[in-house]
Enzyme design. Structure first.
Site, PDB file in Angstrom:
ATOM      1  CE  LYS A 180      -6.098  -8.405  -2.253  1.00  0.00           C
ATOM      2  NZ  LYS A 180      -6.210  -7.900  -0.897  1.00  0.00           N
ATOM      3  CE  LYS A 206      -4.550  -1.413   1.289  1.00  0.00           C
ATOM      4  NZ  LYS A 206      -5.750  -1.179   2.072  1.00  0.00           N
ATOM      5  CE  LYS A 234     -12.935  -3.398  -0.418  1.00  0.00           C
ATOM      6  NZ  LYS A 234     -13.390  -4.398   0.472  1.00  0.00           N
TER       7      LYS A 234
HETATM    8  P1  TYM Z   1     -10.871  -6.421   3.229  1.00  0.00           P
HETATM    9  O1  TYM Z   1     -11.927  -5.425   3.471  1.00  0.00           O
HETATM   10  O2  TYM Z   1      -9.785  -6.085   2.254  1.00  0.00           O
HETATM   11  O3  TYM Z   1     -11.497  -7.789   2.761  1.00  0.00           O
HETATM   12  C1  TYM Z   1     -12.519  -8.434   3.513  1.00  0.00           C
HETATM   13  C2  TYM Z   1     -12.293  -9.939   3.482  1.00  0.00           C
HETATM   14  O4  TYM Z   1     -12.233 -10.403   2.122  1.00  0.00           O
HETATM   15  C3  TYM Z   1     -11.057 -11.175   1.927  1.00  0.00           C
HETATM   16  N1  TYM Z   1     -10.584 -10.986   0.537  1.00  0.00           N
HETATM   17  C4  TYM Z   1     -10.368 -11.968  -0.332  1.00  0.00           C
HETATM   18  N2  TYM Z   1     -10.503 -13.299  -0.221  1.00  0.00           N
HETATM   19  C5  TYM Z   1     -10.213 -14.044  -1.315  1.00  0.00           C
HETATM   20  N3  TYM Z   1      -9.804 -13.522  -2.499  1.00  0.00           N
HETATM   21  C6  TYM Z   1      -9.665 -12.184  -2.658  1.00  0.00           C
HETATM   22  N4  TYM Z   1      -9.288 -11.680  -3.824  1.00  0.00           N
HETATM   23  C7  TYM Z   1      -9.956 -11.345  -1.541  1.00  0.00           C
HETATM   24  N5  TYM Z   1      -9.930 -10.004  -1.347  1.00  0.00           N
HETATM   25  C8  TYM Z   1     -10.313  -9.796  -0.064  1.00  0.00           C
HETATM   26  C9  TYM Z   1     -10.052 -10.628   2.935  1.00  0.00           C
HETATM   27  O5  TYM Z   1      -9.050 -11.575   3.231  1.00  0.00           O
HETATM   28  C10 TYM Z   1     -10.949 -10.341   4.121  1.00  0.00           C
HETATM   29  O6  TYM Z   1     -11.136 -11.505   4.892  1.00  0.00           O
HETATM   30  N6  TYM Z   1      -8.000  -5.861   7.263  1.00  0.00           N
HETATM   31  C11 TYM Z   1      -9.184  -6.485   6.739  1.00  0.00           C
HETATM   32  C12 TYM Z   1     -10.463  -6.087   7.486  1.00  0.00           C
HETATM   33  C13 TYM Z   1     -10.384  -6.274   8.952  1.00  0.00           C
HETATM   34  C14 TYM Z   1     -10.425  -7.504   9.660  1.00  0.00           C
HETATM   35  C15 TYM Z   1     -10.371  -7.151  11.043  1.00  0.00           C
HETATM   36  C16 TYM Z   1     -10.527  -8.835   9.255  1.00  0.00           C
HETATM   37  C17 TYM Z   1     -10.305  -5.248   9.860  1.00  0.00           C
HETATM   38  N7  TYM Z   1     -10.295  -5.791  11.121  1.00  0.00           N
HETATM   39  C18 TYM Z   1     -10.390  -8.131  12.036  1.00  0.00           C
HETATM   40  C19 TYM Z   1     -10.557  -9.816  10.260  1.00  0.00           C
HETATM   41  C20 TYM Z   1     -10.479  -9.456  11.622  1.00  0.00           C
HETATM   42  C21 TYM Z   1      -9.353  -6.087   5.293  1.00  0.00           C
HETATM   43  O7  TYM Z   1      -8.839  -5.098   4.841  1.00  0.00           O
HETATM   44  O8  TYM Z   1     -10.220  -6.879   4.607  1.00  0.00           O
END
Ligand code: TYM
Length: 343
Positions: free
Chosen positions: A208, A126, A211
Protein backbone atom coordinates in the site's frame (compact mmCIF):
# COMPACT_ATOMS: atom_id res chain seq x y z
CA UNK A 1 -57.04 2.88 5.23
CA UNK A 2 -57.09 6.53 6.17
CA UNK A 3 -54.77 8.60 4.03
CA UNK A 4 -52.20 10.62 5.95
CA UNK A 5 -52.09 14.19 4.73
CA UNK A 6 -48.70 15.83 5.01
CA UNK A 7 -48.92 19.53 5.79
CA UNK A 8 -46.29 22.06 6.70
CA UNK A 9 -47.31 21.54 10.36
CA UNK A 10 -46.85 17.77 10.56
CA UNK A 11 -44.18 17.25 7.92
CA UNK A 12 -41.25 15.23 9.28
CA UNK A 13 -38.34 15.89 6.95
CA UNK A 14 -36.61 12.60 6.22
CA UNK A 15 -33.50 12.34 8.37
CA UNK A 16 -30.43 13.20 6.35
CA UNK A 17 -27.98 10.30 6.61
CA UNK A 18 -24.75 10.89 8.49
CA UNK A 19 -21.19 10.23 7.47
CA UNK A 20 -18.05 10.40 9.55
CA UNK A 21 -14.43 9.85 8.74
CA UNK A 22 -11.02 10.78 10.11
CA UNK A 23 -7.42 11.01 9.00
CA UNK A 24 -4.29 10.82 11.13
CA UNK A 25 -1.91 13.81 11.14
CA UNK A 26 1.06 11.46 11.33
CA UNK A 27 2.71 12.85 8.19
CA UNK A 28 1.80 14.70 5.04
CA UNK A 29 -1.14 12.87 3.44
CA UNK A 30 -0.45 10.95 0.25
CA UNK A 31 -2.19 10.52 -3.06
CA UNK A 32 -3.49 7.25 -1.52
CA UNK A 33 -5.22 9.15 1.30
CA UNK A 34 -6.58 11.61 -1.21
CA UNK A 35 -7.95 9.18 -3.81
CA UNK A 36 -8.95 6.48 -1.33
CA UNK A 37 -10.71 8.71 1.17
CA UNK A 38 -10.55 12.53 1.03
CA UNK A 39 -11.92 12.88 -2.49
CA UNK A 40 -14.96 10.80 -1.51
CA UNK A 41 -15.50 12.88 1.64
CA UNK A 42 -15.96 16.00 -0.46
CA UNK A 43 -18.18 14.18 -2.94
CA UNK A 44 -20.44 12.75 -0.22
CA UNK A 45 -20.50 15.85 1.97
CA UNK A 46 -23.13 17.57 -0.19
CA UNK A 47 -25.68 14.76 0.26
CA UNK A 48 -24.97 13.76 3.87
CA UNK A 49 -24.53 15.40 7.25
CA UNK A 50 -20.79 15.07 7.54
CA UNK A 51 -18.33 15.06 10.44
CA UNK A 52 -14.64 14.89 9.59
CA UNK A 53 -11.80 14.83 12.08
CA UNK A 54 -8.05 15.05 12.29
CA UNK A 55 -7.35 11.91 14.35
CA UNK A 56 -4.53 13.24 16.53
CA UNK A 57 -5.37 10.87 19.41
CA UNK A 58 -4.73 7.98 17.03
CA UNK A 59 -1.43 9.47 15.90
CA UNK A 60 0.23 9.13 19.32
CA UNK A 61 0.00 5.33 19.19
CA UNK A 62 3.32 5.83 17.40
CA UNK A 63 5.88 8.17 19.00
CA UNK A 64 5.49 11.72 17.62
CA UNK A 65 7.58 14.84 17.91
CA UNK A 66 5.19 17.28 19.74
CA UNK A 67 6.11 20.30 17.60
CA UNK A 68 5.71 18.36 14.39
CA UNK A 69 2.44 16.80 15.54
CA UNK A 70 0.96 20.24 16.26
CA UNK A 71 2.15 21.58 12.91
CA UNK A 72 0.84 18.56 10.99
CA UNK A 73 -2.51 18.68 12.80
CA UNK A 74 -2.97 22.28 11.68
CA UNK A 75 -1.87 21.37 8.17
CA UNK A 76 -4.24 18.44 7.88
CA UNK A 77 -7.07 20.59 9.23
CA UNK A 78 -6.30 23.19 6.52
CA UNK A 79 -6.15 20.37 3.98
CA UNK A 80 -9.71 19.33 4.86
CA UNK A 81 -10.81 22.85 3.98
CA UNK A 82 -8.65 22.83 0.85
CA UNK A 83 -10.28 19.66 -0.53
CA UNK A 84 -13.58 21.54 -0.50
CA UNK A 85 -15.26 20.58 2.78
CA UNK A 86 -17.43 23.49 3.83
CA UNK A 87 -17.30 24.32 7.58
CA UNK A 88 -20.79 25.82 7.27
CA UNK A 89 -22.20 22.47 6.17
CA UNK A 90 -19.90 19.84 7.70
CA UNK A 91 -18.34 19.53 11.15
CA UNK A 92 -14.57 19.68 10.81
CA UNK A 93 -12.60 19.26 14.01
CA UNK A 94 -9.53 18.06 15.87
CA UNK A 95 -10.28 14.80 17.69
CA UNK A 96 -8.36 15.71 20.87
CA UNK A 97 -10.58 18.80 21.32
CA UNK A 98 -13.59 16.52 21.86
CA UNK A 99 -13.00 14.60 25.13
CA UNK A 100 -15.99 12.30 24.56
CA UNK A 101 -13.86 10.30 22.07
CA UNK A 102 -11.48 9.20 24.83
CA UNK A 103 -14.32 8.70 27.31
CA UNK A 104 -16.42 6.51 25.04
CA UNK A 105 -13.32 4.59 23.94
CA UNK A 106 -12.68 3.63 27.58
CA UNK A 107 -16.24 2.41 28.04
CA UNK A 108 -16.17 0.45 24.77
CA UNK A 109 -12.83 -1.12 25.78
CA UNK A 110 -14.83 -2.95 28.41
CA UNK A 111 -17.14 -4.37 25.73
CA UNK A 112 -14.37 -5.56 23.42
CA UNK A 113 -12.53 -8.83 23.71
CA UNK A 114 -8.77 -9.21 23.83
CA UNK A 115 -9.02 -11.95 21.17
CA UNK A 116 -10.86 -9.64 18.77
CA UNK A 117 -8.15 -6.99 18.96
CA UNK A 118 -5.40 -9.59 18.60
CA UNK A 119 -6.76 -10.49 15.16
CA UNK A 120 -6.43 -6.97 13.72
CA UNK A 121 -3.97 -7.13 10.82
CA UNK A 122 -2.94 -3.48 11.18
CA UNK A 123 -1.94 -4.14 14.81
CA UNK A 124 0.15 -7.10 13.71
CA UNK A 125 1.83 -5.04 10.94
CA UNK A 126 2.50 -2.05 13.17
CA UNK A 127 3.85 -4.27 15.96
CA UNK A 128 6.46 -5.44 13.48
CA UNK A 129 7.35 -1.98 12.20
CA UNK A 130 7.39 -0.44 15.73
CA UNK A 131 8.73 -3.40 17.67
CA UNK A 132 10.30 -1.12 20.32
CA UNK A 133 6.95 0.50 21.22
CA UNK A 134 4.06 -1.97 21.10
CA UNK A 135 1.90 0.07 23.47
CA UNK A 136 -1.62 -0.65 24.71
CA UNK A 137 -2.97 2.30 22.69
CA UNK A 138 -1.74 0.65 19.49
CA UNK A 139 -3.56 -2.52 20.56
CA UNK A 140 -6.88 -0.87 21.40
CA UNK A 141 -6.73 1.66 18.53
CA UNK A 142 -9.77 0.13 16.73
CA UNK A 143 -11.89 0.74 19.84
CA UNK A 144 -11.08 4.45 19.72
CA UNK A 145 -11.99 4.36 16.05
CA UNK A 146 -15.32 2.70 16.94
CA UNK A 147 -15.93 5.48 19.48
CA UNK A 148 -15.22 8.12 16.78
CA UNK A 149 -17.84 6.61 14.52
CA UNK A 150 -20.51 5.68 17.07
CA UNK A 151 -20.52 9.04 18.88
CA UNK A 152 -21.90 10.70 15.73
CA UNK A 153 -24.37 7.86 14.94
CA UNK A 154 -22.79 7.63 11.49
CA UNK A 155 -24.62 5.63 8.83
CA UNK A 156 -21.69 5.59 6.45
CA UNK A 157 -17.91 5.74 6.87
CA UNK A 158 -15.92 6.56 3.72
CA UNK A 159 -12.49 4.91 3.99
CA UNK A 160 -9.83 3.13 1.95
CA UNK A 161 -9.82 -0.67 1.81
CA UNK A 162 -7.19 -0.92 4.58
CA UNK A 163 -9.74 0.25 7.19
CA UNK A 164 -12.39 -2.37 6.35
CA UNK A 165 -11.45 -4.69 9.22
CA UNK A 166 -11.64 -1.79 11.71
CA UNK A 167 -15.11 -0.94 10.42
CA UNK A 168 -16.22 -4.54 10.94
CA UNK A 169 -15.10 -4.47 14.56
CA UNK A 170 -16.87 -1.13 15.10
CA UNK A 171 -20.07 -2.78 13.87
CA UNK A 172 -19.52 -5.79 16.15
CA UNK A 173 -18.97 -3.55 19.19
CA UNK A 174 -22.07 -1.47 18.39
CA UNK A 175 -24.23 -4.57 17.88
CA UNK A 176 -22.97 -6.04 21.14
CA UNK A 177 -23.70 -2.88 23.11
CA UNK A 178 -27.15 -2.52 21.51
CA UNK A 179 -27.82 -6.20 22.30
CA UNK A 180 -27.13 -5.66 26.01
CA UNK A 181 -28.70 -2.21 26.54
CA UNK A 182 -31.19 -1.73 23.69
CA UNK A 183 -30.72 0.44 20.62
CA UNK A 184 -28.04 2.99 21.42
CA UNK A 185 -25.83 3.19 18.34
CA UNK A 186 -26.49 3.33 14.61
CA UNK A 187 -24.72 0.43 12.90
CA UNK A 188 -22.33 2.03 10.38
CA UNK A 189 -21.62 0.78 6.87
CA UNK A 190 -18.25 1.25 5.21
CA UNK A 191 -18.12 3.25 1.98
CA UNK A 192 -15.19 2.08 -0.10
CA UNK A 193 -14.85 3.64 -3.56
CA UNK A 194 -14.69 1.40 -6.65
CA UNK A 195 -11.36 2.81 -7.79
CA UNK A 196 -8.64 4.28 -5.59
CA UNK A 197 -9.57 2.17 -2.56
CA UNK A 198 -6.05 0.82 -2.45
CA UNK A 199 -3.41 3.00 -4.08
CA UNK A 200 -0.15 1.08 -4.10
CA UNK A 201 3.49 2.09 -3.57
CA UNK A 202 5.16 3.38 -6.74
CA UNK A 203 8.32 1.42 -5.91
CA UNK A 204 6.73 -1.83 -4.71
CA UNK A 205 3.21 -2.09 -6.13
CA UNK A 206 2.41 -5.11 -3.96
CA UNK A 207 2.49 -2.77 -0.92
CA UNK A 208 0.00 0.00 0.00
CA UNK A 209 1.16 3.58 -0.66
CA UNK A 210 1.93 4.94 2.80
CA UNK A 211 3.15 8.24 4.25
CA UNK A 212 5.33 6.32 6.71
CA UNK A 213 7.27 4.54 3.96
CA UNK A 214 10.97 5.39 4.43
CA UNK A 215 11.44 5.73 0.64
CA UNK A 216 9.86 9.06 -0.48
CA UNK A 217 9.94 7.88 -4.12
CA UNK A 218 7.32 5.29 -3.19
CA UNK A 219 4.57 7.83 -2.49
CA UNK A 220 3.23 11.12 -3.79
CA UNK A 221 2.46 13.64 -1.10
CA UNK A 222 -0.52 15.92 -1.74
CA UNK A 223 1.94 18.84 -1.42
CA UNK A 224 4.57 17.56 -3.87
CA UNK A 225 5.46 20.03 -6.61
CA UNK A 226 4.54 19.21 -10.25
CA UNK A 227 8.23 18.45 -10.91
CA UNK A 228 8.39 16.00 -8.01
CA UNK A 229 5.17 14.29 -9.12
CA UNK A 230 6.44 13.92 -12.70
CA UNK A 231 9.78 12.53 -11.49
CA UNK A 232 8.22 10.03 -9.07
CA UNK A 233 5.69 8.70 -11.58
CA UNK A 234 8.34 8.43 -14.30
CA UNK A 235 10.41 6.25 -11.96
CA UNK A 236 7.44 4.10 -10.90
CA UNK A 237 8.08 0.38 -11.14
CA UNK A 238 6.18 -1.29 -14.01
CA UNK A 239 7.18 -4.44 -15.93
CA UNK A 240 9.24 -5.38 -18.95
CA UNK A 241 6.31 -6.29 -21.13
CA UNK A 242 5.37 -2.85 -22.38
CA UNK A 243 1.57 -2.92 -22.90
CA UNK A 244 -0.85 -0.62 -21.08
CA UNK A 245 -3.60 -2.99 -20.01
CA UNK A 246 -5.01 -4.27 -16.73
CA UNK A 247 -3.85 -7.78 -15.91
CA UNK A 248 -2.35 -10.31 -13.56
CA UNK A 249 1.34 -9.81 -12.77
CA UNK A 250 1.11 -6.17 -13.89
CA UNK A 251 0.65 -4.62 -10.43
CA UNK A 252 2.65 -1.51 -11.31
CA UNK A 253 0.62 -0.76 -14.45
CA UNK A 254 -2.65 -1.70 -12.72
CA UNK A 255 -1.84 0.82 -10.00
CA UNK A 256 -1.04 3.62 -12.46
CA UNK A 257 -4.20 2.81 -14.40
CA UNK A 258 -6.32 3.05 -11.29
CA UNK A 259 -4.68 6.39 -10.33
CA UNK A 260 -5.32 7.66 -13.86
CA UNK A 261 -8.90 6.41 -13.74
CA UNK A 262 -9.56 8.20 -10.42
CA UNK A 263 -8.18 11.48 -11.77
CA UNK A 264 -9.83 11.41 -15.21
CA UNK A 265 -12.99 9.35 -14.64
CA UNK A 266 -12.00 7.05 -17.55
CA UNK A 267 -12.67 3.30 -17.33
CA UNK A 268 -9.92 0.72 -17.76
CA UNK A 269 -11.20 -0.07 -21.28
CA UNK A 270 -11.02 3.60 -22.25
CA UNK A 271 -7.50 3.88 -20.83
CA UNK A 272 -6.39 0.76 -22.72
CA UNK A 273 -7.82 2.23 -25.93
CA UNK A 274 -6.10 5.58 -25.35
CA UNK A 275 -2.67 3.96 -24.96
CA UNK A 276 -2.93 1.18 -27.50
CA UNK A 277 0.35 0.96 -29.39
CA UNK A 278 2.02 3.45 -27.04
CA UNK A 279 4.72 2.69 -24.49
CA UNK A 280 5.01 3.23 -20.73
CA UNK A 281 6.86 6.53 -21.31
CA UNK A 282 3.79 8.23 -22.83
CA UNK A 283 1.48 6.58 -20.32
CA UNK A 284 3.50 7.73 -17.30
CA UNK A 285 3.61 11.33 -18.54
CA UNK A 286 -0.18 11.30 -18.97
CA UNK A 287 -0.69 9.84 -15.48
CA UNK A 288 1.65 12.43 -13.94
CA UNK A 289 -0.11 15.30 -15.73
CA UNK A 290 -3.51 14.05 -14.54
CA UNK A 291 -2.27 13.82 -10.93
CA UNK A 292 -0.70 17.31 -11.14
CA UNK A 293 -3.99 18.80 -12.35
CA UNK A 294 -5.97 16.90 -9.71
CA UNK A 295 -3.81 18.19 -6.85
CA UNK A 296 -3.16 21.72 -8.15
CA UNK A 297 -6.32 23.37 -6.73
CA UNK A 298 -5.88 21.51 -3.42
CA UNK A 299 -2.36 22.85 -3.06
CA UNK A 300 -3.43 26.40 -3.95
CA UNK A 301 -6.33 26.45 -1.48
CA UNK A 302 -4.14 24.86 1.19
CA UNK A 303 -1.65 27.72 0.92
CA UNK A 304 -4.53 30.17 1.24
CA UNK A 305 -5.93 28.59 4.44
CA UNK A 306 -2.51 28.15 6.07
CA UNK A 307 -1.79 31.88 5.71
CA UNK A 308 -4.58 32.87 8.10
CA UNK A 309 -3.77 31.10 11.37
CA UNK A 310 -6.33 33.13 13.35
CA UNK A 311 -9.12 32.00 11.03
CA UNK A 312 -7.86 28.42 11.21
CA UNK A 313 -8.07 28.51 15.03
CA UNK A 314 -11.49 30.06 14.79
CA UNK A 315 -12.76 27.28 12.53
CA UNK A 316 -11.20 24.64 14.79
CA UNK A 317 -13.04 26.10 17.80
CA UNK A 318 -16.31 26.25 15.89
CA UNK A 319 -15.95 22.64 14.70
CA UNK A 320 -15.06 21.43 18.21
CA UNK A 321 -18.04 23.20 19.73
CA UNK A 322 -20.53 21.47 17.42
CA UNK A 323 -18.73 18.13 17.67
CA UNK A 324 -18.72 18.33 21.49
CA UNK A 325 -22.44 19.01 21.54
CA UNK A 326 -23.29 15.97 19.40
CA UNK A 327 -20.73 13.65 20.97
CA UNK A 328 -21.79 14.55 24.54
CA UNK A 329 -25.38 13.67 23.72
CA UNK A 330 -24.41 10.11 22.74
CA UNK A 331 -21.95 9.81 25.63
CA UNK A 332 -24.60 10.78 28.20
CA UNK A 333 -26.98 8.22 26.72
CA UNK A 334 -24.29 5.54 27.03
CA UNK A 335 -23.37 6.56 30.60
CA UNK A 336 -26.99 6.29 31.69
CA UNK A 337 -27.37 2.86 30.11
CA UNK A 338 -24.21 1.56 31.72
CA UNK A 339 -25.35 2.75 35.15
CA UNK A 340 -23.22 5.79 35.92
CA UNK A 341 -24.68 8.55 38.09
CA UNK A 342 -25.32 11.50 35.81
CA UNK A 343 -24.60 14.86 37.52
P1 TYM B 1 -5.15 7.04 7.82
O1 TYM B 1 -4.84 8.33 8.46
O2 TYM B 1 -4.07 6.01 7.72
O3 TYM B 1 -5.70 7.27 6.37
C1 TYM B 1 -6.80 8.14 6.11
C2 TYM B 1 -7.68 7.54 5.03
O4 TYM B 1 -6.91 7.27 3.85
C3 TYM B 1 -7.11 5.93 3.43
N1 TYM B 1 -5.86 5.43 2.82
C4 TYM B 1 -5.77 4.91 1.60
N2 TYM B 1 -6.69 4.71 0.64
C5 TYM B 1 -6.27 4.17 -0.53
N3 TYM B 1 -4.98 3.83 -0.78
C6 TYM B 1 -4.02 4.02 0.15
N4 TYM B 1 -2.76 3.70 -0.12
C7 TYM B 1 -4.40 4.59 1.40
N5 TYM B 1 -3.71 4.92 2.53
C8 TYM B 1 -4.62 5.43 3.39
C9 TYM B 1 -7.44 5.17 4.71
O5 TYM B 1 -8.15 3.98 4.43
C10 TYM B 1 -8.28 6.19 5.45
O6 TYM B 1 -9.62 6.12 5.02
N6 TYM B 1 -7.63 4.69 11.45
C11 TYM B 1 -7.74 5.63 10.37
C12 TYM B 1 -8.21 7.02 10.83
C13 TYM B 1 -9.46 7.00 11.63
C14 TYM B 1 -10.78 6.77 11.15
C15 TYM B 1 -11.63 6.90 12.29
C16 TYM B 1 -11.30 6.51 9.88
C17 TYM B 1 -9.52 7.24 12.98
N7 TYM B 1 -10.84 7.18 13.36
C18 TYM B 1 -13.01 6.74 12.17
C19 TYM B 1 -12.69 6.36 9.77
C20 TYM B 1 -13.52 6.46 10.91
C21 TYM B 1 -6.39 5.80 9.72
O7 TYM B 1 -5.37 5.52 10.30
O8 TYM B 1 -6.44 6.39 8.50
Amino acid sequence: MEEKIITTENAQPERKKKILSCIQPSGIPTLGNYLGALKNWTKLSSDFDGAFAVADLHAITVRQDPKKLRQQSNEVFALLLAIGLDPEKSIIFLQSQVPAHSQLAWILNCYTQFGEMSRMTQFKDKSLSHADNINVGLFSYPVLMAADILLYQADLVPVGADQKQHLEIARDIANRFNGIYGKTFTIPDPYIGKSGARVMSLQDPTKKMSKSDPNPKSYISVFDTPEQIMKKIKSAVTDSEGGVYYGEGKEGVNNLMSIYSCCTGLTNEQIEAEFQGKGYGDFKVAVAEAVIEELRPVREKFDYYMKDTAELKNLQAKGAETANRIADRTLTKVMKKVGFVIP
